[in-house]
Design a protein around this motif. Sequence first.
Motif, PDB file in Angstrom:
ATOM      1  N   HIS A 181       0.846  -1.189   0.000  1.00 10.73           N
ATOM      2  CA  HIS A 181       0.000   0.000   0.000  1.00 10.73           C
ATOM      3  C   HIS A 181       0.887   1.247   0.000  1.00 10.73           C
ATOM      4  CE1 HIS A 181      -2.940   2.978   1.171  1.00 10.73           C
ATOM      5  NE2 HIS A 181      -3.902   2.087   0.935  1.00 10.73           N
ATOM      6  N   PRO A 182       0.636   2.178  -0.937  1.00 13.16           N
ATOM      7  CA  PRO A 182       1.555   3.322  -1.057  1.00 13.16           C
ATOM      8  C   PRO A 182       1.616   4.202   0.201  1.00 13.16           C
ATOM      9  CG  PRO A 182      -0.367   3.587  -2.493  1.00 13.16           C
ATOM     10  CD  PRO A 182      -0.389   2.179  -1.987  1.00 13.16           C
ATOM     11  N   ALA A 183       0.510   4.228   0.958  1.00 17.71           N
ATOM     12  CA  ALA A 183       0.511   5.123   2.119  1.00 17.71           C
ATOM     13  C   ALA A 183       0.896   4.414   3.411  1.00 17.71           C
ATOM     14  CB  ALA A 183      -0.858   5.773   2.286  1.00 17.71           C
ATOM     15  N   THR A 184       0.537   3.123   3.505  1.00 20.44           N
ATOM     16  CA  THR A 184       0.742   2.457   4.787  1.00 20.44           C
ATOM     17  C   THR A 184       1.349   1.048   4.677  1.00 20.44           C
ATOM     18  OG1 THR A 184      -1.593   1.830   4.655  1.00 20.44           O
ATOM     19  CG2 THR A 184      -1.045   3.691   6.094  1.00 20.44           C
ATOM     20  N   ILE A 237       8.613  -4.050  13.075  1.00 25.49           N
ATOM     21  CA  ILE A 237       9.642  -4.099  12.035  1.00 25.49           C
ATOM     22  C   ILE A 237       9.048  -4.556  10.705  1.00 25.49           C
ATOM     23  CG2 ILE A 237      11.889  -5.039  11.383  1.00 25.49           C
ATOM     24  CD1 ILE A 237      12.469  -5.520  14.345  1.00 25.49           C
ATOM     25  N   PHE A 238       9.211  -3.745   9.671  1.00 20.51           N
ATOM     26  CA  PHE A 238       8.646  -4.046   8.358  1.00 20.51           C
ATOM     27  C   PHE A 238       9.677  -4.712   7.462  1.00 20.51           C
ATOM     28  CE2 PHE A 238       4.450  -2.148   8.627  1.00 20.51           C
ATOM     29  CZ  PHE A 238       4.580  -1.452   9.825  1.00 20.51           C
ATOM     30  N   ASN A 239       9.218  -5.664   6.682  1.00 19.20           N
ATOM     31  CA  ASN A 239      10.119  -6.530   5.918  1.00 19.20           C
ATOM     32  C   ASN A 239      10.692  -5.889   4.652  1.00 19.20           C
ATOM     33  OD1 ASN A 239      11.527  -8.894   5.486  1.00 19.20           O
ATOM     34  ND2 ASN A 239       9.859  -9.858   4.337  1.00 19.20           N
ATOM     35  N   ASP A 240      10.310  -4.663   4.329  1.00 19.84           N
ATOM     36  CA  ASP A 240      10.883  -3.958   3.175  1.00 19.84           C
ATOM     37  C   ASP A 240      11.315  -2.572   3.620  1.00 19.84           C
ATOM     38  OD1 ASP A 240      10.301  -5.601   0.584  1.00 19.84           O
ATOM     39  OD2 ASP A 240       8.467  -5.740   1.784  1.00 19.84           O
ATOM     40  N   GLU A 241      11.951  -1.861   2.704  1.00 23.21           N
ATOM     41  CA  GLU A 241      12.288  -0.477   3.039  1.00 23.21           C
ATOM     42  C   GLU A 241      11.022   0.366   2.889  1.00 23.21           C
ATOM     43  OE1 GLU A 241      16.133   1.056   1.865  1.00 23.21           O
ATOM     44  OE2 GLU A 241      15.225   2.984   1.360  1.00 23.21           O
ATOM     45  N   LEU A 242      10.682   1.119   3.918  1.00 24.97           N
ATOM     46  CA  LEU A 242       9.483   1.963   3.871  1.00 24.97           C
ATOM     47  C   LEU A 242       9.842   3.318   3.271  1.00 24.97           C
ATOM     48  CD1 LEU A 242       8.090   1.336   7.481  1.00 24.97           C
ATOM     49  CD2 LEU A 242       7.211   0.322   5.360  1.00 24.97           C
ATOM     50  N   SER A 243       8.892   3.885   2.526  1.00 22.76           N
ATOM     51  CA  SER A 243       9.121   5.245   2.030  1.00 22.76           C
ATOM     52  C   SER A 243       8.962   6.194   3.209  1.00 22.76           C
ATOM     53  CB  SER A 243       8.107   5.588   0.948  1.00 22.76           C
ATOM     54  OG  SER A 243       6.836   5.778   1.535  1.00 22.76           O
ATOM     55  N   LYS A 283       6.366   5.548   6.458  1.00 24.14           N
ATOM     56  CA  LYS A 283       6.875   5.479   7.811  1.00 24.14           C
ATOM     57  C   LYS A 283       6.166   6.477   8.725  1.00 24.14           C
ATOM     58  CE  LYS A 283      11.099   4.728  10.121  1.00 24.14           C
ATOM     59  NZ  LYS A 283      12.414   5.218  10.366  1.00 24.14           N
ATOM     60  N   ARG A 284       5.985   7.688   8.194  1.00 26.95           N
ATOM     61  CA  ARG A 284       5.304   8.725   8.965  1.00 26.95           C
ATOM     62  C   ARG A 284       3.887   8.306   9.295  1.00 26.95           C
ATOM     63  NH1 ARG A 284       7.670  12.544   5.913  1.00 26.95           N
ATOM     64  NH2 ARG A 284       5.909  12.668   4.505  1.00 26.95           N
ATOM     65  N   ASN A 285       3.179   7.809   8.276  1.00 27.80           N
ATOM     66  CA  ASN A 285       1.780   7.421   8.484  1.00 27.80           C
ATOM     67  C   ASN A 285       1.659   6.291   9.501  1.00 27.80           C
ATOM     68  OD1 ASN A 285       1.049   9.295   6.568  1.00 27.80           O
ATOM     69  ND2 ASN A 285       1.093   7.813   4.880  1.00 27.80           N
ATOM     70  N   LEU A 286       2.538   5.319   9.390  1.00 25.91           N
ATOM     71  CA  LEU A 286       2.479   4.190  10.309  1.00 25.91           C
ATOM     72  C   LEU A 286       2.798   4.632  11.736  1.00 25.91           C
ATOM     73  CD1 LEU A 286       4.173   1.543   8.016  1.00 25.91           C
ATOM     74  CD2 LEU A 286       1.850   1.370   8.943  1.00 25.91           C
ATOM     75  N   THR A 324      15.831  -2.139   6.147  1.00 26.91           N
ATOM     76  CA  THR A 324      17.095  -1.430   5.941  1.00 26.91           C
ATOM     77  C   THR A 324      17.683  -0.950   7.262  1.00 26.91           C
ATOM     78  OG1 THR A 324      16.292  -0.687   3.805  1.00 26.91           O
ATOM     79  CG2 THR A 324      18.169   0.504   4.711  1.00 26.91           C
ATOM     80  N   GLN A 325      16.832  -0.331   8.064  1.00 27.82           N
ATOM     81  CA  GLN A 325      17.305   0.177   9.356  1.00 27.82           C
ATOM     82  C   GLN A 325      17.796  -0.939  10.255  1.00 27.82           C
ATOM     83  OE1 GLN A 325      13.819   2.527  10.386  1.00 27.82           O
ATOM     84  NE2 GLN A 325      15.203   3.844  11.550  1.00 27.82           N
TER      85      GLN A 325
END
Length: 418
Positions: free
Chosen positions: A54-57, A80-86, A90-93, A105-106
């Motif tokens: 999902h592009p936003a979340t 912890i998310f399994n991909d790099e978040l935009s 990240k802000r929305n989550l 990545t982090q």
Amino acid sequence: MEQKTEKEKAVLVGCQTSDDDSRFNYSMEELASLTETAQGEVIASVSQKRDQPHPATYVGKGKVSELKALAAELDADIVIFNDELSPSQKRNLAAEIDARIIDRTQLILDIFAQRARSKEGKLQVELAQLQYILPRLAGQGIELSRLGGGIGTRGPGETKLESDRRHIRRRIDDIKEQLAVVVQHRERYRERRKKNKTFQIAIVGYTNAGKSTLFNRLSEAESYEENQLFATLDPMTRKLILPSGFHALITDTVGFIQDLPTTLIAAFRSTLEEVKEADLILHVVDMSNPDYFQHEKTVGKLLEELEVNNIPQLTVYNKRDIRHPDFVPTSAGTAIQISAFDETNRQQLKVKIEQIMMEFMELYDVYIPSTEGKLLSQLKNETILRELRFEESNQDYHCKGYALRNHTVTGLLKRYKR
Ligand SMILES: Nc1nc2c(ncn2[C@@H]2O[C@H](COP(=O)(O)OP(=O)(O)OP(=O)(O)O)[C@@H](O)[C@H]2O)c(=O)[nH]1
Ligand SMILES: [Mg+2]
């Protein structure tokens, strides 16, 4: 820096975008072991199938509410998310879920930060961290002030996090300059080695395959070996004495991993530069790991990207003592199965290395006067000496063996042919 001793409670979140279940499950398992390596404790794992994140979340709205409830119920410290978040994902989550939000990545950067030992390793990790942070700085005032401990926040760059963009950019330039100096240093060292025509062997392989163990036991050197991912971040080079007495150089390298974030590939490329100079690559594969084939493929692909396919390779299937029941050797090239702990196995490996080396060598058959002590010892250390016989009648040594083409010794030997 405040060091947390208690493990952080982590919820893992994955988004499956392909039908390949086993690949997805594997990446989630890997995320779990990365989390553990970073001193986290996985308390729940959540996933969702979607055509694309999902592009936003990242996951859908419903899933986000579910996560929010789950994190609260389990009192999670971190999600912890399994991909790099935009940056916006990240802000929305972060606005929705009451726990720290970090991405793959982090997480990897965090492990790198804990492991980096040399000046170069530390600089590279800091550079990658700053490059990750820079585009995510805007509107993150709240989150930045929450930093200061825990997974995803450790590392040399931490104290700089509260500074503004300009400061970060300046620091990035500064690090790049320092790195350039370090790289120059290494290049000069490499050139010197090249001039001396030493035979160089590079150990590569997936993280935790047993590279450092093998490196230590082969070279009897002390390097950091541990049952943890990315125990080694800096290349190390030591002497390896082969059965014939030949002195080669052997280099341990950083472990490879699937889906290494692009920022990290760039940052860690230079630690793999040594591999480009190698005369032989030992590709170590952990045959006790059910995913050994995937590991082997991942490393193969990265070697392709490094453009080292023309360098001879020996696949070393390691951990034979605990091999997986389903294991079958899959390498198309030359391979050997060993346990790095087993002395006999290591000796077999050394013999194999010599056999491969001889393919790039020239056979010599010469008579060296017994007065040429230096040359004789050179033959012992810098060539594969197969036969050495003292001939009373001429007071000289009849020597047969293999020498590297272009090696200075090969030129010297021409004089002593008969
Ligand atoms: N049973 C068994 N364990 C092994 C063998 N070789 C290595 N190990 C173990 O595997 C773990 C990882 O070994 P390392 O040598 O640190 O692996 P590495 O490939 O250098 O890992 P990174 O530096 O993290 O990429 C350690 O716990 C070793 O003791 C083996 O032949 N048999
Ligand atoms: Mg290692």
